[in-house]
Design a protein around this motif. Sequence first.
Motif, PDB file in Angstrom:
ATOM      1  N   MET A  97     -27.456 -13.945 -43.784  1.00  0.00           N
ATOM      2  CA  MET A  97     -26.574 -12.827 -43.563  1.00  0.00           C
ATOM      3  C   MET A  97     -26.044 -11.991 -43.773  1.00  0.00           C
ATOM      4  O   MET A  97     -24.581 -11.198 -43.778  1.00  0.00           O
ATOM      5  CB  MET A  97     -24.780 -14.243 -43.557  1.00  0.00           C
ATOM      6  CG  MET A  97     -25.018 -16.257 -43.326  1.00  0.00           C
ATOM      7  SD  MET A  97     -25.325 -15.533 -41.023  1.00  0.00           S
ATOM      8  CE  MET A  97     -22.865 -15.065 -40.683  1.00  0.00           C
ATOM      9  N   SER A  98     -26.897 -11.364 -44.605  1.00  0.00           N
ATOM     10  CA  SER A  98     -26.939 -10.479 -45.147  1.00  0.00           C
ATOM     11  C   SER A  98     -26.074  -8.888 -43.859  1.00  0.00           C
ATOM     12  O   SER A  98     -25.563  -8.274 -44.386  1.00  0.00           O
ATOM     13  CB  SER A  98     -27.050  -9.793 -46.300  1.00  0.00           C
ATOM     14  OG  SER A  98     -29.054  -9.600 -45.460  1.00  0.00           O
ATOM     15  N   SER A  99     -27.059  -9.106 -43.189  1.00  0.00           N
ATOM     16  CA  SER A  99     -26.799  -7.848 -42.266  1.00  0.00           C
ATOM     17  C   SER A  99     -25.929  -8.807 -41.362  1.00  0.00           C
ATOM     18  O   SER A  99     -26.137  -7.874 -39.786  1.00  0.00           O
ATOM     19  CB  SER A  99     -28.221  -7.232 -41.870  1.00  0.00           C
ATOM     20  OG  SER A  99     -28.668  -8.853 -40.995  1.00  0.00           O
ATOM     21  N   SER A 100     -24.696  -9.850 -40.912  1.00  0.00           N
ATOM     22  CA  SER A 100     -24.575  -9.648 -39.951  1.00  0.00           C
ATOM     23  C   SER A 100     -23.421  -9.026 -39.389  1.00  0.00           C
ATOM     24  O   SER A 100     -23.185  -8.507 -39.656  1.00  0.00           O
ATOM     25  CB  SER A 100     -23.883 -11.202 -39.829  1.00  0.00           C
ATOM     26  OG  SER A 100     -22.695 -11.503 -41.567  1.00  0.00           O
ATOM     27  N   ALA A 101     -22.966  -9.467 -38.226  1.00  0.00           N
ATOM     28  CA  ALA A 101     -22.133  -7.934 -37.268  1.00  0.00           C
ATOM     29  C   ALA A 101     -20.592  -8.754 -37.829  1.00  0.00           C
ATOM     30  O   ALA A 101     -19.877  -7.392 -37.888  1.00  0.00           O
ATOM     31  CB  ALA A 101     -21.620  -8.784 -36.214  1.00  0.00           C
ATOM     32  N   GLY A 102     -19.820  -9.842 -38.392  1.00  0.00           N
ATOM     33  CA  GLY A 102     -18.958 -10.013 -39.300  1.00  0.00           C
ATOM     34  C   GLY A 102     -18.513 -10.104 -40.881  1.00  0.00           C
ATOM     35  O   GLY A 102     -19.259  -9.450 -41.123  1.00  0.00           O
ATOM     36  N   ALA A 103     -17.765 -10.456 -41.480  1.00  0.00           N
ATOM     37  CA  ALA A 103     -17.811 -10.683 -42.293  1.00  0.00           C
ATOM     38  C   ALA A 103     -18.343 -11.676 -43.084  1.00  0.00           C
ATOM     39  O   ALA A 103     -19.159 -13.000 -42.273  1.00  0.00           O
ATOM     40  CB  ALA A 103     -16.513 -10.899 -43.071  1.00  0.00           C
ATOM     41  N   SER A 104     -19.128 -11.642 -44.561  1.00  0.00           N
ATOM     42  CA  SER A 104     -19.670 -12.926 -45.016  1.00  0.00           C
ATOM     43  C   SER A 104     -19.031 -13.624 -45.633  1.00  0.00           C
ATOM     44  O   SER A 104     -17.897 -13.781 -45.803  1.00  0.00           O
ATOM     45  CB  SER A 104     -20.932 -12.147 -45.804  1.00  0.00           C
ATOM     46  OG  SER A 104     -21.506 -11.087 -45.894  1.00  0.00           O
ATOM     47  N   PRO A 105     -19.221 -15.380 -45.032  1.00  0.00           N
ATOM     48  CA  PRO A 105     -18.531 -16.510 -44.892  1.00  0.00           C
ATOM     49  C   PRO A 105     -19.054 -16.629 -46.373  1.00  0.00           C
ATOM     50  O   PRO A 105     -19.478 -16.314 -47.171  1.00  0.00           O
ATOM     51  CB  PRO A 105     -19.669 -17.203 -44.421  1.00  0.00           C
ATOM     52  CG  PRO A 105     -20.602 -16.696 -43.678  1.00  0.00           C
ATOM     53  CD  PRO A 105     -20.855 -15.476 -43.277  1.00  0.00           C
TER      54      PRO A 105
END
Length: 215
Positions: free
Chosen positions: A89-97
Motif C-alpha cells: 500500500m506504500s504507493s497507493s492512490a489514497g491515504a495509507s490505511p
Amino acid sequence: MKLVWSPETASKAYIDTVKYCELYQESGVAELISAMAAGWNAKLIVETWAQGGDATTSVGLSIAAGHTSGRHVCIVPDERSRSEYASAMSSSAGASPEILVGEPEEVMAELEGIDFLVVDGRCWDFARFLRALKLSHRGAVLVYKNATAAACRWRGVVEGGKYRVVRTAFLPVGQGLDIAHVAASGGSGSSKPTKRKWVKHIDQRSGEEHVIRTN
C-alpha cells in the motif's frame, strides 16, 4: 438517521479506482466496492487482509475514504502480514490505511461505528466478525468477498435483535460478493417506502454488466 446514497460520490470513486487499477491491469471488484463505500458516504471503512492477498480492493477503499473524509482500517492476522500489506500500500492512490493486528474479536472491540465492512472469505471466518460487530447507528453495508455462492451468512448479525438485515444480494463479480445492508433495530429508520436506486457496474475484463439495486 440512516445511510443515504450519493451517486455523484460513487461515480467519482469508481472512476478514480478504474484509473488507478488499470495501471496494474486489474479491474472488477475493487472499483465496485470503492463505489459502494463512497456512495454510502462511509465514515468508518474496515476490511481484512492476509499474506498473499490482493491489495487492489484496499486501494479502492482508500480512494473511497478520501472522497468521504472517512477512516479506513485494515485488520491483518500477524506482523508478517502487516509488513507485506504496508509495502503493497506504500504507493497507493489514497491515504495509507490504519493497520490493526490481531484476532477478530479483539480488534473489533476497538472499532465502534463501522458503516462499511469487507471480509475476505479466503482467509477469515466471517462469523467471528459478525459476533463482534459494533455498527454505526446509521446502519452499515457488509461485504463478504470471495464468496463462492450465495449463503445465509447474516444470521449472526440479527441474533439478539441488535441489528436487522434490510436486504441482501449475491453478485457474480470476481470470485463472488455476498452483500448485506444492515440497519440498527429500533433505530430512526423510517417505515415509509423508499425509492430504490440502481448502480451499474461493467467488468472491464469480461464485458459483463451487473446492476445492483439499492434502497
